[in-house]
Design a protein around this motif. Structure first.
Motif: not given
Length: 317
Positions: A250-257
């Protein structure tokens, strides 16, 4: 679920040496590979390969648009061109040639784009690209990836020898944090579930995969169960796993350089809004250009650490 290394530590070999060693190996095997450089052979450890195999490694000079044209022509003769230059030059500087000579014509060329994001370090703002993957993913026939560590890089390079089409692979040049065990294999277009979880999902690529794993451990100590997904293929993105874990956590965190615009965060948001909308946060570069500094400093400066991922996840929780 993928088996990861028990302790996150630096790879034994630099990513540029993985590239050079793999190219050398394929030349010795008498494959149709030919490597093109834009005056960056020493930066990618290709000078030794060029010395030993001058007919298979061509320095086209600081003329990136021309390099793409040469690669397109060579592909029409049956060769398998691999082009290397820095991410900024492999996207912004030669975009029209990527469109006209490779993508539109459906030519068989592999682009290796190095010095990803903050890993450009002392090359500074002009060479530090935060928009490159967003630029290339807009092309209709492109396959866009960002490799995680040396194990993945070698396996993907070997696959690209036999795959036909326009592939654009983003990487750092020096040592990555080892995530995968030796001998691991990867399916382009399918994300890797590195850690299961039920409260929040962290979707990362490149150097941010290791940071996401660290953040998941921090969250676990606070009683939060975080899933970690390595979305190493940005295009075509693995929609199924995004939808599955959106429904599960139910929750998303995206992580990108990379910039949060038109990169991993945008691509994941596109899938969610059309299929399973959930609250999300994007950890990445926000409306800024690069600067000179160590990678550690730059990751802190641009909010690309495990602590920043932890903050984003806790904001959702």
């Amino acid at each position: 679920m993928f088996e990861v290394t028990l302790e996150l530590q630096k790879d034994a070999v630099e990513m540029r040496k993985v590239y050079a060693n793999t190219v050398r190996e394929k030349i010795v095997e008498n494959t149709p590979i030919i490597a093109l450089e834009a005056d960056l052979m020493s930066s990618m450890a290709m000078d030794g390969v060029h010395k030993d195999h001058p007919q298979h490694v061509i320095n086209c000079g600081i003329m990136e648009a021309n390099v793409i044209g040469v690669a397109a022509g060579l592909s029409l003769t049956g060769r398998v061109p691999f082009v290397h230059t820095f991410t900024a030059f492999a996207s912004r500087r030669c975009f029209d040639q990527l469109f006209m000579s490779l993508d539109y014509q459906k030519n068989n060329v592999k682009i290796i784009a190095s010095d990803a994001g903050v890993s450009a370090c002392h090359n500074g703002g002009t060479h530090m690209s935060f928009e490159d993957m967003g630029i290339v993913r807009g092309l209709a026939n492109s396959v866009v990836m960002e490799v995680t560590d040396a194990v993945m890089f070698r396996n993907i390079l070997l696959q690209l020898m036999d795959l036909k089409g326009f592939y654009w692979v983003r990487t750092i040049r020096k040592q990555a944090t080892q995530v995968y065990k030796e001998g691991s294999t990867f399916t382009i277009g399918k994300a890797n579930l590195l850690r299961d979880g039920s409260d929040v999902t962290l979707i990362a690529n490149g150097i941010m995969v290791a940071e996401a794993l660290k953040a998941a451990e921090m969250l676990e100590r606070e009683g939060v169960s975080a899933a970690v997904i390595d979305m190493f293929t940005l295009k075509p993105i693995d929609k199924d796993i995004i939808i599955k874990y959106a429904a599960k956590t139910g929750k998303i965190v995206t992580c990108e350089n990379h910039s949060i615009h038109n990169g991993l965060g945008s691509a994941v948001a596109e899938v969610l809004v059309e299929n399973h909308p959930v609250p999300m946060r994007r950890v990445g570069v926000k409306e800024r250009y690069g600067q000179v500094g160590t990678q550690e400093f730059l990751q802190q400066e641009y909010g690309l650490t495990a602590e920043h991922i932890l903050e984003a996840a806790k904001a959702l929780l």
